[in-house]
Write a protein that holds these residues in place. Structure first.
Motif, PDB file in Angstrom:
ATOM      1  N   THR A 151       0.794  -1.119  -0.069  1.00 15.88           N
ATOM      2  CA  THR A 151       0.028   0.029   0.079  1.00 15.88           C
ATOM      3  C   THR A 151       0.786   1.393  -0.017  1.00 15.88           C
ATOM      4  O   THR A 151       2.191   1.242   0.058  1.00 15.88           O
ATOM      5  N   ALA A 217      -2.388   4.060  -3.737  1.00 14.25           N
ATOM      6  CA  ALA A 217      -2.936   2.917  -3.663  1.00 14.25           C
ATOM      7  C   ALA A 217      -4.400   3.076  -3.904  1.00 14.25           C
ATOM      8  O   ALA A 217      -4.933   3.161  -3.031  1.00 14.25           O
ATOM      9  N   GLU A 220      -5.755  -2.989  -3.935  1.00 15.54           N
ATOM     10  CA  GLU A 220      -4.616  -3.674  -3.151  1.00 15.54           C
ATOM     11  C   GLU A 220      -3.774  -3.952  -4.255  1.00 15.54           C
ATOM     12  O   GLU A 220      -3.881  -4.468  -5.451  1.00 15.54           O
TER      13      GLU A 220
END
Length: 343
Positions: A151, A217, A220
């Motif tokens: 992330t 991000a 994911e």
């Protein structure tokens, strides 16, 4: 007495009906003279209660060469649910050519002031693209720790195909492969949907390995994510007149919905190789089918396409482009036709 009363009442009702009809005709044929500070957006909202109608005014009035600017003195005819710019008469052109310097400065200022009004809000749009011939620049191979999901602010290692082109500070986009996209009319494989995961920035080059920090991000991120050119998300899109008359089709959409409408993101089978650029306006249409009864009476007949809405190009690749629907008058489907506005 009663008969006389009803006679007068009937006469009164007739007068009201005739008055209403004349008012409707007058409203439909109303002529409005543009004043300083007016915009296509304002006129659309004021007279037909639809500020998003203005691209239609611009597209169908070629004498408006600059959509950012309309001039005081121009006249607009208000018709049934639409607006029409009345072409300027020769005296108006002559008058415009003899304007003082101060007047010209005012018009120039007016263009700057109204420029923001012809931008389309598209926050968070253009997420992802359809991969056809594009080749990834590299791949995310690992990170500094053993976590499965990565992330924002994580340090990662990249394997780039052309290390000589990479410098510290470079920004790249991260993508993962999604579903295969087949053309809706040929059923042939057209490309692969690429989902936007986020972006990262190069912090170090250590031998053959590039170290980068994830800047954001959106989804994911995992090892194996592919690296492509970074294209910042567009929050506003400035309308630009198209230069190609090629037609195409909607081939995919960002969401898994079956029908699409205003503010939905779609993808078309036209791109930069066809002359498209961000900001081009296009209409969405579908062939109109004649009823069996009409065919029996008139024989086979080709009816004009039914217009479903309008959209603006967000981002282009060589063979594809993403777009946001800005106007929807009917449900849109994958396979519907698109035509770029050029006049």
């Amino acid at each position: 007495m009663t008969r006389t009363f009803f006679r007068w009442l009937s006469l009164l009702m007739l007068l009201l009906i005739l008055s209403g009809a004349s008012l409707a005709i007058a409203a439909e044929n109303q002529i409005y003279t543009i004043k300083k500070g007016d915009t296509l957006w304002d006129l659309s909202k004021k007279f037909i209660d639809d500020p998003y109608y203005w691209p239609n005014i611009w597209a169908k009035n070629p004498e408006i060469t600059n959509p950012h600017l309309i001039f005081p003195g121009q006249k607009v005819q208000i018709l049934d649910g639409r607006l029409k710019i009345i072409p300027a008469y020769p005296e108006a052109d002559k008058q415009a050519s003899t304007e003082t310097d101060d007047q010209k400065t005012d018009l120039s200022t007016m263009e700057t002031e109204t420029e923001e009004l012809i931008t389309i809000k598209a926050a968070g749009s253009g997420d992802g693209f359809i991969l056809t011939d594009e080749v990834p620049l590299g791949v995310l191979v690992d990170s500094v720790d053993n976590r499965l999901l990565l992330t924002k602010d994580d340090l990662v290692f990249l394997k780039m195909k052309d290390l000589s082109s990479v410098t510290i500070g470079d920004t790249y986009g991260l993508f993962e492969r999604g579903k295969q996209v087949n053309h809706p009319h040929t059923n042939e494989v057209f490309g692969t949907m690429m989902n936007n995961l986020g972006f990262l920035q190069v912090t170090e080059i250590n031998g053959d390995t590039v170290v980068a920090k994830i800047g954001s991000a959106f989804r994911e991120i995992q090892r194996g994510a592919e690296v492509f050119e970074y294209v910042p998300q567009r929050n506003e899109i400035v309308l630009q007149r198209g230069t190609t008359d090629k037609g195409g089709y909607i081939i995919a959409a960002q969401d898994k919905k079956e029908t699409f409408s205003t503010n939905d993101i779609i993808y078309v089978d036209l791109g930069s190789d066809d002359g498209l650029v961000s900001g081009n306006l296009f209409y969405i249409a579908r062939p109109r089918k004649a009823s069996d009864e009409v065919i029996k009476k008139a024989g086979p007949i080709q009816l004009p396409d039914a217009v479903l809405g309008a959209a603006i190009i967000i981002e282009t690749k060589a063979k594809t482009a993403s777009a946001i629907i800005i106007k929807s008058v009917n449900a849109t489907f994958i396979g519907d036709k698109v035509s770029i506005v050029t006049n």
